[in-house]
Write an enzyme that holds these catalytic residues in place. Sequence first.
Site, short mmCIF file in Angstrom:
data_model
loop_
_atom_site.label_atom_id
_atom_site.label_comp_id
_atom_site.label_asym_id
_atom_site.label_seq_id
_atom_site.Cartn_x
_atom_site.Cartn_y
_atom_site.Cartn_z
N ASP A 176 0.87 -1.17 0.00
CA ASP A 176 0.00 0.00 0.00
C ASP A 176 0.91 1.23 0.00
OD1 ASP A 176 -1.82 2.03 0.54
OD2 ASP A 176 -2.09 1.45 2.63
N GLU A 208 -0.28 10.69 1.57
CA GLU A 208 -1.63 10.12 1.68
C GLU A 208 -1.85 9.50 3.05
OE1 GLU A 208 -4.73 6.89 1.35
OE2 GLU A 208 -2.63 6.79 1.95
N GLU A 209 -0.80 8.89 3.61
CA GLU A 209 -0.96 8.11 4.84
C GLU A 209 -1.13 8.97 6.09
OE1 GLU A 209 -1.63 5.16 4.86
OE2 GLU A 209 -0.69 4.11 3.19
N HIS A 325 -0.92 -2.30 6.56
CA HIS A 325 -0.10 -1.44 7.42
C HIS A 325 0.76 -2.22 8.40
CE1 HIS A 325 -2.56 2.51 6.70
NE2 HIS A 325 -2.13 1.94 5.57
#
Length: 351
Positions: A176, A208-209, A325
Site C-alpha cells: 500500500d 496520503e498516509e 499497514h
Amino acid sequence: MKTDKADFILLEKLVEIPGVPGREERVADLIRSSLPAPVCDCSLDKLGNLIAHIPGKGKKVMVVAHMDEVGFIVQRILPEGFLKVERLGGSSLRALPGSRLSLWSSKGYIPALAGVLPQHLDTNEPITDFSKVTIDIGSSSCEETRAKGVRPGDVLTWDSPLRSLGDTLICGKALDDRLGCSILIKLAKILQPQELKCDLYLTFTVQEETMLMGGITAANSVSPDVIIGIDGTLSFDTPDLEGKQSDIRLGAGPAIKWMDAIRGKLAAFVPNQKLTHHVCEIAQKNGIPLQDEIAVGMSTAITPMLYASNGAQACAISVPIRYHHTPVETADLRDVENVVLLLKHVLTNDL
C-alpha cells in the site's frame, strides 16, 4: 497479462525504498527513471507529487496512486541509547514489537529492532500505545546514538523486503501503495498514445498516509475532468476476518469502490455513479473479474482531490491486501495484472 521478471524486480525496488510521508523523494526518483521517457512528460510540483503527462485528445484524466508508506518517527532518545517512536500514518502497533526496522538518519541506513519482552517475563499486559515499545539500534548511551547521526525527527520503516508466497501471492512492506505505483508504470509502458481516448496524467502523490492531502496541489495544477484512484483495500479472506465486514478476497479480482468511510460511518468518498458503472461495464465486456468494495475505517488520496479539482468525476479501483499497514502486507499478482488490464481498456474507450 502476466507479471514478468522485469516487473517483479521493479516492484522489489519500489517496496525496498523508504518513503514515509514527507520523505518520498527516493520513490519519486525511481518511478521517474522507470517511466518511458519518450512517452511521458514528467514534472514534480512544489509538494513533491510526480505527474507524468501522456498527451492525448479528450477529457483530462488523472490516474492516481500514492508513493508514501506508513512508518515511524523518532520522538526521544533515552539515556541508555534506546529510542521512543510515534507512528507516521496508520502503522500497526500490534505488529511492531519484535519486528525488524530500518532507521534512516543523516548518516544513512541503520539497522534497528523493536524490543519485546521474552516469554519468560511476559505478564500478558496489552500494549496500548507506542510509549510501551522501545527501539534498539545497538547503542549503549544517548551520546553513542547521536554520534550515529540519529536525532528526533528521523524516520523508520519496516525491514521487510518483497518475497513470493506460493504461486501468485507476494508479501512485504509498503504494498500500500507501491503496487498502485507499479500499476501506473506498467500502464505507461503498454499504452500506445494513439490509442488513448483522453489526455492522461499519471499522478504519484505524497502524504496520503497522514492527512490524505498530498494530491490536492496536483489536482489544482492539472484541473482534471476525471480522477481514477488506485490504492489497496482490506481483504477479509483470513479465518479471523471472514464474513465480518466484506467478502473481498485475494485472487478474485480488483475491487470497485462504492463508498469508503472514516470516523465511524461518515462517508469520506462516494464515487460518481455513471463513471463507476461505466468501468464495471468495461470490465464485464472484457472478462475482468471485479469485487464490490464498501470500506469502513479507511479512505484514499482522491477524496480531497475532488474539491481541489472543482468536482471532477471520480471512481476508485482497489487491490485487495491482507494484513494492511504491517510488515507482511500480502497481495495476489493476478489482481494487480487485472487492474492494469482494466485501466488499459478504460483509457482507450470514451469516458
